[in-house]
Write a protein that holds these residues in place. Structure first.
Motif, PDB file in Angstrom:
ATOM      1  N   ALA A  35      41.601  14.640  53.096  1.00  0.00           N
ATOM      2  CA  ALA A  35      42.831  14.770  53.890  1.00  0.00           C
ATOM      3  C   ALA A  35      43.999  14.228  53.068  1.00  0.00           C
ATOM      4  O   ALA A  35      44.394  13.063  53.204  1.00  0.00           O
ATOM      5  N   LEU A  36      44.536  15.076  52.205  1.00  0.00           N
ATOM      6  CA  LEU A  36      45.603  14.673  51.289  1.00  0.00           C
ATOM      7  C   LEU A  36      46.817  15.568  51.471  1.00  0.00           C
ATOM      8  O   LEU A  36      46.700  16.726  51.857  1.00  0.00           O
ATOM      9  N   PRO A  37      48.007  15.043  51.177  1.00  0.00           N
ATOM     10  CA  PRO A  37      49.222  15.882  51.277  1.00  0.00           C
ATOM     11  C   PRO A  37      49.315  16.845  50.110  1.00  0.00           C
ATOM     12  O   PRO A  37      48.598  16.736  49.104  1.00  0.00           O
ATOM     13  N   LEU A  38      50.235  17.788  50.231  1.00  0.00           N
ATOM     14  CA  LEU A  38      50.448  18.764  49.167  1.00  0.00           C
ATOM     15  C   LEU A  38      50.886  18.090  47.871  1.00  0.00           C
ATOM     16  O   LEU A  38      50.603  18.588  46.780  1.00  0.00           O
ATOM     17  N   GLN A  39      51.537  16.935  47.973  1.00  0.00           N
ATOM     18  CA  GLN A  39      51.981  16.223  46.765  1.00  0.00           C
ATOM     19  C   GLN A  39      50.801  15.842  45.881  1.00  0.00           C
ATOM     20  O   GLN A  39      50.946  15.731  44.655  1.00  0.00           O
ATOM     21  N   ALA A  40      49.622  15.635  46.481  1.00  0.00           N
ATOM     22  CA  ALA A  40      48.444  15.318  45.684  1.00  0.00           C
ATOM     23  C   ALA A  40      48.073  16.482  44.782  1.00  0.00           C
ATOM     24  O   ALA A  40      47.717  16.305  43.609  1.00  0.00           O
ATOM     25  N   ALA A  41      48.168  17.709  45.311  1.00  0.00           N
ATOM     26  CA  ALA A  41      47.898  18.891  44.492  1.00  0.00           C
ATOM     27  C   ALA A  41      48.946  19.045  43.399  1.00  0.00           C
ATOM     28  O   ALA A  41      48.640  19.470  42.271  1.00  0.00           O
ATOM     29  N   LEU A  42      50.209  18.697  43.713  1.00  0.00           N
ATOM     30  CA  LEU A  42      51.256  18.725  42.690  1.00  0.00           C
ATOM     31  C   LEU A  42      50.940  17.743  41.567  1.00  0.00           C
ATOM     32  O   LEU A  42      51.104  18.058  40.386  1.00  0.00           O
ATOM     33  N   CYS A  43      50.488  16.554  41.945  1.00  0.00           N
ATOM     34  CA  CYS A  43      50.155  15.548  40.936  1.00  0.00           C
ATOM     35  C   CYS A  43      48.965  15.994  40.084  1.00  0.00           C
ATOM     36  O   CYS A  43      48.951  15.764  38.870  1.00  0.00           O
ATOM     37  N   VAL A  44      47.964  16.616  40.682  1.00  0.00           N
ATOM     38  CA  VAL A  44      46.843  17.148  39.913  1.00  0.00           C
ATOM     39  C   VAL A  44      47.343  18.171  38.900  1.00  0.00           C
ATOM     40  O   VAL A  44      46.958  18.159  37.722  1.00  0.00           O
ATOM     41  N   PHE A  45      48.233  19.059  39.337  1.00  0.00           N
ATOM     42  CA  PHE A  45      48.801  20.071  38.449  1.00  0.00           C
ATOM     43  C   PHE A  45      49.562  19.415  37.298  1.00  0.00           C
ATOM     44  O   PHE A  45      49.425  19.826  36.130  1.00  0.00           O
ATOM     45  N   VAL A  46      50.354  18.406  37.612  1.00  0.00           N
ATOM     46  CA  VAL A  46      51.153  17.727  36.580  1.00  0.00           C
ATOM     47  C   VAL A  46      50.254  17.024  35.577  1.00  0.00           C
ATOM     48  O   VAL A  46      50.434  17.148  34.357  1.00  0.00           O
ATOM     49  N   PHE A  47      49.249  16.290  36.060  1.00  0.00           N
ATOM     50  CA  PHE A  47      48.379  15.540  35.157  1.00  0.00           C
ATOM     51  C   PHE A  47      47.569  16.482  34.261  1.00  0.00           C
ATOM     52  O   PHE A  47      47.377  16.211  33.069  1.00  0.00           O
ATOM     53  N   ILE A  48      47.070  17.586  34.833  1.00  0.00           N
ATOM     54  CA  ILE A  48      46.334  18.548  34.011  1.00  0.00           C
ATOM     55  C   ILE A  48      47.271  19.177  32.978  1.00  0.00           C
ATOM     56  O   ILE A  48      46.898  19.375  31.818  1.00  0.00           O
ATOM     57  N   GLY A  49      48.514  19.476  33.389  1.00  0.00           N
ATOM     58  CA  GLY A  49      49.489  20.037  32.461  1.00  0.00           C
ATOM     59  C   GLY A  49      49.803  19.098  31.314  1.00  0.00           C
ATOM     60  O   GLY A  49      49.900  19.515  30.159  1.00  0.00           O
ATOM     61  N   LEU A  50      49.936  17.810  31.610  1.00  0.00           N
ATOM     62  CA  LEU A  50      50.180  16.833  30.558  1.00  0.00           C
ATOM     63  C   LEU A  50      48.971  16.709  29.639  1.00  0.00           C
ATOM     64  O   LEU A  50      49.108  16.585  28.421  1.00  0.00           O
ATOM     65  N   GLY A  51      47.768  16.753  30.219  1.00  0.00           N
ATOM     66  CA  GLY A  51      46.558  16.686  29.406  1.00  0.00           C
ATOM     67  C   GLY A  51      46.391  17.876  28.489  1.00  0.00           C
ATOM     68  O   GLY A  51      45.824  17.755  27.397  1.00  0.00           O
ATOM     69  N   SER A  52      46.907  19.038  28.896  1.00  0.00           N
ATOM     70  CA  SER A  52      46.772  20.239  28.072  1.00  0.00           C
ATOM     71  C   SER A  52      47.601  20.172  26.797  1.00  0.00           C
ATOM     72  O   SER A  52      47.390  20.968  25.877  1.00  0.00           O
ATOM     73  N   ALA A  53      48.541  19.218  26.721  1.00  0.00           N
ATOM     74  CA  ALA A  53      49.342  19.060  25.505  1.00  0.00           C
ATOM     75  C   ALA A  53      48.544  18.401  24.386  1.00  0.00           C
ATOM     76  O   ALA A  53      48.954  18.456  23.224  1.00  0.00           O
ATOM     77  N   LEU A  54      47.405  17.793  24.721  1.00  0.00           N
ATOM     78  CA  LEU A  54      46.568  17.127  23.727  1.00  0.00           C
ATOM     79  C   LEU A  54      45.610  18.130  23.087  1.00  0.00           C
ATOM     80  O   LEU A  54      45.353  19.195  23.642  1.00  0.00           O
ATOM     81  N   PRO A  55      45.069  17.811  21.891  1.00  0.00           N
ATOM     82  CA  PRO A  55      43.987  18.650  21.343  1.00  0.00           C
ATOM     83  C   PRO A  55      42.830  18.714  22.340  1.00  0.00           C
ATOM     84  O   PRO A  55      42.465  17.706  22.945  1.00  0.00           O
ATOM     85  N   GLN A  56      42.270  19.915  22.517  1.00  0.00           N
ATOM     86  CA  GLN A  56      41.328  20.132  23.604  1.00  0.00           C
ATOM     87  C   GLN A  56      39.952  20.524  23.105  1.00  0.00           C
ATOM     88  O   GLN A  56      39.808  21.221  22.106  1.00  0.00           O
ATOM     89  N   ALA A  57      38.934  20.079  23.849  1.00  0.00           N
ATOM     90  CA  ALA A  57      37.620  20.678  23.730  1.00  0.00           C
ATOM     91  C   ALA A  57      37.650  22.007  24.462  1.00  0.00           C
ATOM     92  O   ALA A  57      38.524  22.247  25.297  1.00  0.00           O
ATOM     93  N   PRO A  58      36.738  22.939  24.158  1.00  0.00           N
ATOM     94  CA  PRO A  58      36.718  24.216  24.878  1.00  0.00           C
ATOM     95  C   PRO A  58      36.674  24.017  26.386  1.00  0.00           C
ATOM     96  O   PRO A  58      35.927  23.190  26.906  1.00  0.00           O
ATOM     97  N   GLY A  59      37.516  24.764  27.102  1.00  0.00           N
ATOM     98  CA  GLY A  59      37.539  24.670  28.553  1.00  0.00           C
ATOM     99  C   GLY A  59      38.242  23.437  29.089  1.00  0.00           C
ATOM    100  O   GLY A  59      38.198  23.185  30.296  1.00  0.00           O
ATOM    101  N   MET A  60      38.864  22.659  28.217  1.00  0.00           N
ATOM    102  CA  MET A  60      39.515  21.401  28.610  1.00  0.00           C
ATOM    103  C   MET A  60      38.521  20.423  29.244  1.00  0.00           C
ATOM    104  O   MET A  60      38.902  19.537  30.012  1.00  0.00           O
ATOM    105  N   VAL A  61      37.230  20.613  28.953  1.00  0.00           N
ATOM    106  CA  VAL A  61      36.216  19.726  29.524  1.00  0.00           C
ATOM    107  C   VAL A  61      36.489  18.294  29.078  1.00  0.00           C
ATOM    108  O   VAL A  61      36.733  18.033  27.911  1.00  0.00           O
TER     109      VAL A  61
END
Length: 339
Positions: free
Chosen positions: A247-273
């Protein structure tokens, strides 16, 4: 040969860094999580929510292809179906191969099979990345401004996408403002003569691609499609929260999107695993979600998104045929001849 060996060594090094960061992220995400707690969290997942999530994943690729079609319209009128094929294959490779090699697939395919100048496609992609970075910065700010009680270090995260957006905006502005005839002289000031000429020629093509922007009506449609495109992953993340009974607000999904987006700026393993799961643990931890639940959430979200990309990419390859030669080239040429 020494230069080639050095280049290969650099690629191998960056790939190893990506794998190391992925492994570290996976360790940090799973550290201290009892296996029984992880299993219990996964058992609470309601698989019926997979149907709308997979539908959203399909819609994301269609919107990407549709937006790309509008962006390319000043230089070529291309049908939607082959563009969807190119987008689906490219994003599958971006996520499966290290170093985001798939980023080069879209311009290469569009240039080879549609006859669009490679510089025009690259210029279009530069403009697309600049607008995407600006939009992500806006989403970051929205997530931070509408969520109370976040730690101070989260606010610092807004600077990274903002700096990227500013850098890309300056690059686009520079290519738009500098006159093409001045590029050879400018590049010769900092590069050897032979290299400068090739760089200047490529930069001229990119600049021409940037200047071939659609009209105001098409630009409005592109902006609208971009807003839809970046809201769909947030919606998918929000639906998955309901699938886990969070039971989380929509802002939680926004934060998940932001954190994943920031993580994608780093060198990645396949699939961002690894980095993907750790980003979910960090983002959901801000809303009091237990680590086991957040880790399970990250595993499922990563699997759904990666699985949908691979499924669509594989389907696109089947639609296009093994060689791309006949189905894609003939469709594009027929469409261009008719339009």
């Amino acid at each position: 040969k020494p230069a080639m060996d050095g280049s290969l060594a650099g690629v191998a090094l960056r790939a190893c860094v990506g794998l190391a960061l992925g492994g570290a992220g996976l360790y940090l995400a799973a550290r201290g999580v009892p296996f029984a707690a992880l299993v219990a969290a996964l058992e609470r997942f309601d698989a019926r929510w997979l149907v709308p999530m997979l539908g959203i994943s399909l819609a994301i690729q269609i919107v990407r292809a549709w937006r790309w079609r509008l962006e390319l319209r000043p230089v070529a009128r291309l049908p939607l179906a082959p563009l969807w094929v190119m987008v689906s294959v490219a994003y599958m490779l971006i996520n499966l191969l290290p170093l985001r090699v798939g980023e080069f697939v879209r311009p290469w395919l569009c240039s080879r099979y549609a006859g669009v100048p490679i510089g025009a496609v690259v210029g279009n992609l530069v403009l697309e990345k600049a607008s995407a970075a600006t939009l992500i910065a806006v989403v970051c700010a929205l997530a931070l401004l509408t969520t109370a009680g976040l730690p101070d270090w989260v606010g610092v995260g807004i600077y990274l996408p903002t700096l990227v957006a500013c850098g890309l905006t300056l690059l686009v502005g520079g290519l738009l403002l500098v006159r093409p005839e001045r590029l050879p002289a400018m590049t010769k000031l900092i590069l050897p003569s032979g290299v400068a000429e090739r760089v200047a020629s490529f930069a001229r093509s990119v600049g021409q691609g940037l200047q071939s922007v659609p009209n105001a009506r098409a630009m409005a449609a592109i902006v609208l499609l971009s807003m839809i495109l970046w809201s769909l992953p947030v919606l998918s993340s929000y639906l998955l929260m309901h699938a886990f009974g969070l039971a989380l607000p929509l802002q939680a999904a926004l934060c998940v999107f932001v954190f994943i987006g920031l993580g994608s700026a780093l060198p990645q393993a396949p699939g961002m695993v690894g980095t993907f799961q750790y980003a979910c643990v960090l983002a959901l931890g801000l809303f009091g979600v237990p680590q086991a639940d957040a880790f399970a959430y990250g595993l499922v979200l990563n699997a759904v998104q990666l699985g949908a990309l691979v499924l669509q990419g594989t389907l696109a390859l089947c639609v296009a045929g093994a060689s791309w030669e006949r189905p894609v080239r003939l469709q594009l040429r027929a469409a261009m001849a008719g339009g």
